[in-house]
Scaffold this motif. Structure first.
Motif, PDB file in Angstrom:
ATOM      1  N   GLY A  67       0.813  -1.206   0.000  1.00 29.44           N
ATOM      2  CA  GLY A  67       0.000   0.000   0.000  1.00 29.44           C
ATOM      3  C   GLY A  67       0.851   1.262   0.000  1.00 29.44           C
ATOM      4  O   GLY A  67       2.083   1.223  -0.100  1.00 29.44           O
ATOM      5  N   PHE A  68       0.183   2.388   0.122  1.00 29.56           N
ATOM      6  CA  PHE A  68       0.848   3.684   0.133  1.00 29.56           C
ATOM      7  C   PHE A  68       0.953   4.192   1.569  1.00 29.56           C
ATOM      8  O   PHE A  68       0.157   3.824   2.431  1.00 29.56           O
ATOM      9  N   ARG A  69       1.930   5.024   1.813  1.00 31.82           N
ATOM     10  CA  ARG A  69       2.100   5.573   3.149  1.00 31.82           C
ATOM     11  C   ARG A  69       0.907   6.456   3.514  1.00 31.82           C
ATOM     12  O   ARG A  69       0.361   7.164   2.683  1.00 31.82           O
ATOM     13  N   ASP A  70       0.526   6.381   4.781  1.00 32.07           N
ATOM     14  CA  ASP A  70      -0.602   7.146   5.310  1.00 32.07           C
ATOM     15  C   ASP A  70      -0.099   7.870   6.558  1.00 32.07           C
ATOM     16  O   ASP A  70       0.190   7.237   7.572  1.00 32.07           O
ATOM     17  N   GLU A  71       0.016   9.186   6.459  1.00 37.15           N
ATOM     18  CA  GLU A  71       0.551   9.959   7.584  1.00 37.15           C
ATOM     19  C   GLU A  71      -0.338   9.864   8.821  1.00 37.15           C
ATOM     20  O   GLU A  71       0.111  10.105   9.938  1.00 37.15           O
ATOM     21  N   ALA A  72      -1.608   9.494   8.621  1.00 40.53           N
ATOM     22  CA  ALA A  72      -2.507   9.340   9.765  1.00 40.53           C
ATOM     23  C   ALA A  72      -2.121   8.130  10.615  1.00 40.53           C
ATOM     24  O   ALA A  72      -2.604   7.974  11.740  1.00 40.53           O
ATOM     25  N   GLN A  73      -1.254   7.285  10.077  1.00 43.82           N
ATOM     26  CA  GLN A  73      -0.802   6.104  10.810  1.00 43.82           C
ATOM     27  C   GLN A  73       0.415   6.392  11.694  1.00 43.82           C
ATOM     28  O   GLN A  73       0.994   5.484  12.284  1.00 43.82           O
ATOM     29  N   ILE A  74       0.792   7.658  11.788  1.00 40.03           N
ATOM     30  CA  ILE A  74       1.905   8.073  12.646  1.00 40.03           C
ATOM     31  C   ILE A  74       1.336   8.771  13.871  1.00 40.03           C
ATOM     32  O   ILE A  74       0.458   9.630  13.755  1.00 40.03           O
ATOM     33  N   ASP A  75       1.804   8.393  15.050  1.00 37.51           N
ATOM     34  CA  ASP A  75       1.253   8.931  16.283  1.00 37.51           C
ATOM     35  C   ASP A  75       2.374   9.134  17.302  1.00 37.51           C
ATOM     36  O   ASP A  75       3.400   8.439  17.260  1.00 37.51           O
ATOM     37  N   VAL A  76       2.189  10.081  18.191  1.00 32.23           N
ATOM     38  CA  VAL A  76       3.149  10.337  19.271  1.00 32.23           C
ATOM     39  C   VAL A  76       2.493   9.941  20.587  1.00 32.23           C
ATOM     40  O   VAL A  76       1.386  10.393  20.894  1.00 32.23           O
ATOM     41  N   VAL A  77       3.168   9.093  21.355  1.00 30.23           N
ATOM     42  CA  VAL A  77       2.640   8.642  22.639  1.00 30.23           C
ATOM     43  C   VAL A  77       3.689   8.856  23.722  1.00 30.23           C
ATOM     44  O   VAL A  77       4.874   9.024  23.441  1.00 30.23           O
ATOM     45  N   ASN A  78       3.248   8.855  24.967  1.00 30.16           N
ATOM     46  CA  ASN A  78       4.171   8.910  26.086  1.00 30.16           C
ATOM     47  C   ASN A  78       4.719   7.514  26.340  1.00 30.16           C
ATOM     48  O   ASN A  78       4.006   6.529  26.213  1.00 30.16           O
ATOM     49  N   ILE A  79       5.975   7.437  26.714  1.00 26.33           N
ATOM     50  CA  ILE A  79       6.602   6.134  26.929  1.00 26.33           C
ATOM     51  C   ILE A  79       5.862   5.309  27.989  1.00 26.33           C
ATOM     52  O   ILE A  79       5.900   4.079  27.979  1.00 26.33           O
ATOM     53  N   ALA A  80       5.134   5.982  28.880  1.00 26.63           N
ATOM     54  CA  ALA A  80       4.375   5.271  29.914  1.00 26.63           C
ATOM     55  C   ALA A  80       3.288   4.383  29.304  1.00 26.63           C
ATOM     56  O   ALA A  80       2.807   3.453  29.951  1.00 26.63           O
ATOM     57  N   GLN A  81       2.899   4.664  28.046  1.00 31.04           N
ATOM     58  CA  GLN A  81       1.867   3.868  27.386  1.00 31.04           C
ATOM     59  C   GLN A  81       2.433   2.598  26.758  1.00 31.04           C
ATOM     60  O   GLN A  81       1.673   1.749  26.296  1.00 31.04           O
ATOM     61  N   LEU A  82       3.763   2.469  26.770  1.00 26.10           N
ATOM     62  CA  LEU A  82       4.401   1.308  26.159  1.00 26.10           C
ATOM     63  C   LEU A  82       4.746   0.272  27.228  1.00 26.10           C
ATOM     64  O   LEU A  82       4.881   0.618  28.405  1.00 26.10           O
ATOM     65  N   PRO A  83       4.912  -0.993  26.826  1.00 28.68           N
ATOM     66  CA  PRO A  83       5.132  -2.067  27.811  1.00 28.68           C
ATOM     67  C   PRO A  83       6.561  -2.173  28.323  1.00 28.68           C
ATOM     68  O   PRO A  83       6.887  -3.124  29.032  1.00 28.68           O
ATOM     69  N   ASN A 113       8.517  11.334  24.785  1.00 29.37           N
ATOM     70  CA  ASN A 113       7.621  11.310  23.639  1.00 29.37           C
ATOM     71  C   ASN A 113       8.162  10.371  22.566  1.00 29.37           C
ATOM     72  O   ASN A 113       9.277  10.555  22.058  1.00 29.37           O
ATOM     73  N   ILE A 114       7.366   9.366  22.244  1.00 34.29           N
ATOM     74  CA  ILE A 114       7.784   8.339  21.301  1.00 34.29           C
ATOM     75  C   ILE A 114       6.897   8.416  20.058  1.00 34.29           C
ATOM     76  O   ILE A 114       5.665   8.351  20.159  1.00 34.29           O
ATOM     77  N   THR A 115       7.511   8.579  18.890  1.00 32.14           N
ATOM     78  CA  THR A 115       6.756   8.611  17.636  1.00 32.14           C
ATOM     79  C   THR A 115       6.685   7.208  17.066  1.00 32.14           C
ATOM     80  O   THR A 115       7.715   6.560  16.840  1.00 32.14           O
ATOM     81  N   LEU A 116       5.444   6.736  16.854  1.00 26.81           N
ATOM     82  CA  LEU A 116       5.195   5.395  16.346  1.00 26.81           C
ATOM     83  C   LEU A 116       4.596   5.473  14.943  1.00 26.81           C
ATOM     84  O   LEU A 116       3.743   6.313  14.670  1.00 26.81           O
ATOM     85  N   LEU A 122       7.864  -0.879   3.908  1.00 22.98           N
ATOM     86  CA  LEU A 122       7.950  -0.847   2.447  1.00 22.98           C
ATOM     87  C   LEU A 122       6.710  -0.232   1.804  1.00 22.98           C
ATOM     88  O   LEU A 122       6.528  -0.343   0.591  1.00 22.98           O
ATOM     89  N   ALA A 123       5.873   0.423   2.592  1.00 18.41           N
ATOM     90  CA  ALA A 123       4.706   1.109   2.028  1.00 18.41           C
ATOM     91  C   ALA A 123       5.168   2.162   1.029  1.00 18.41           C
ATOM     92  O   ALA A 123       6.121   2.905   1.271  1.00 18.41           O
ATOM     93  N   GLY A 124       4.494   2.219  -0.103  1.00 18.31           N
ATOM     94  CA  GLY A 124       4.828   3.201  -1.132  1.00 18.31           C
ATOM     95  C   GLY A 124       5.967   2.789  -2.046  1.00 18.31           C
ATOM     96  O   GLY A 124       6.286   3.500  -2.997  1.00 18.31           O
ATOM     97  N   GLU A 125       6.562   1.632  -1.800  1.00 19.62           N
ATOM     98  CA  GLU A 125       7.717   1.188  -2.580  1.00 19.62           C
ATOM     99  C   GLU A 125       7.299   0.244  -3.704  1.00 19.62           C
ATOM    100  O   GLU A 125       6.399  -0.583  -3.548  1.00 19.62           O
TER     101      GLU A 125
END
Length: 201
Positions: A67-83, A113-116, A122-125
């Motif tokens: 598929g193609f890249r979707d910028e809406a699939q990029i998010d910033v979360v606090n590290i406390a939300q990660l395991p 702040n972690i950008t996920l 390989l999206a868009g490739e």
């Protein structure tokens, strides 16, 4: 031959610049059951039409690849939300408790702040595969009922699962190692398989 086939093939995956991104292990062709989404659509379509012993370059465009890249699939979360307490760029996480939850990749770390990024790497490739069809046969009733090939390390079995296209792989809940090969190691269960070849998620 039945509509659904078990196809064994060797592959080398390159990007448009000619860099090798992934390849099947020497002497261990990948095997998949057609028609169940184990590998990306564009690659499966061509492999189904090829004969045993045939070699070919197959170019898969994004719309039939990751598929193609979707910028809406990029998010910033606090590290406390990660395991975990520490992360680094390149780590992978599963975004939920369900085994089919999307896989996200750490692309930036700025303090807490972690950008996920949930886009496949390989999206868009355009994906360039050199493929060699080793064998083709009718799927057995058991394979059809189970939804996968029964072979020595099939596409979604035997440690593969990196790039090729195993779409049903379970993704790691902890940070995973660098995504692996076509149908091999570290694949993402969404087809974001870790890697390249064609995992269909």
């Amino acid at each position: 031959m039945s509509t659904q086939q078990v196809i064994s093939f060797n592959y080398t995956l390159r990007n448009k610049a000619g860099e090798v991104l992934d390849q099947s292990p020497e002497g261990r062709p990948l095997e998949f059951l057609s028609g169940v989404g184990q590998i990306i659509e564009g690659l499966e379509e061509r492999l189904v039409g090829m004969e045993s012993g045939q070699k070919e370059e197959v170019i898969v465009r994004p719309e039939k690849g990751y598929g193609f890249r979707d910028e809406a699939q990029i998010d910033v979360v606090n590290i406390a939300q990660l395991p975990v307490d520490q992360v680094k760029v390149g780590d992978y996480f599963q975004a939920g408790q369900d085994r089919h939850s999307p896989i996200v990749r750490v692309v930036k770390v700025e303090g807490d702040n972690i950008t996920l990024d949930a886009n496949h790497p390989l999206a868009g490739e355009d994906l360039v595969f050199d493929v060699d069809v080793v064998g083709k046969r009718e799927a057995t009733e058991e394979e059809l009922s189970h939804g996968h090939a029964h072979g020595a390390g099939g596409c979604c079995g035997g440690g593969g699962g990196g790039g090729c296209g195993c779409s049903g792989e379970e993704a790691p809940a902890e940070p995973a190692a660098e995504e692996g090969g076509c149908c091999g190691g570290g694949e993402q269960s969404q087809g974001q398989s870790g890697g390249g070849c064609g995992c269909s998620h």
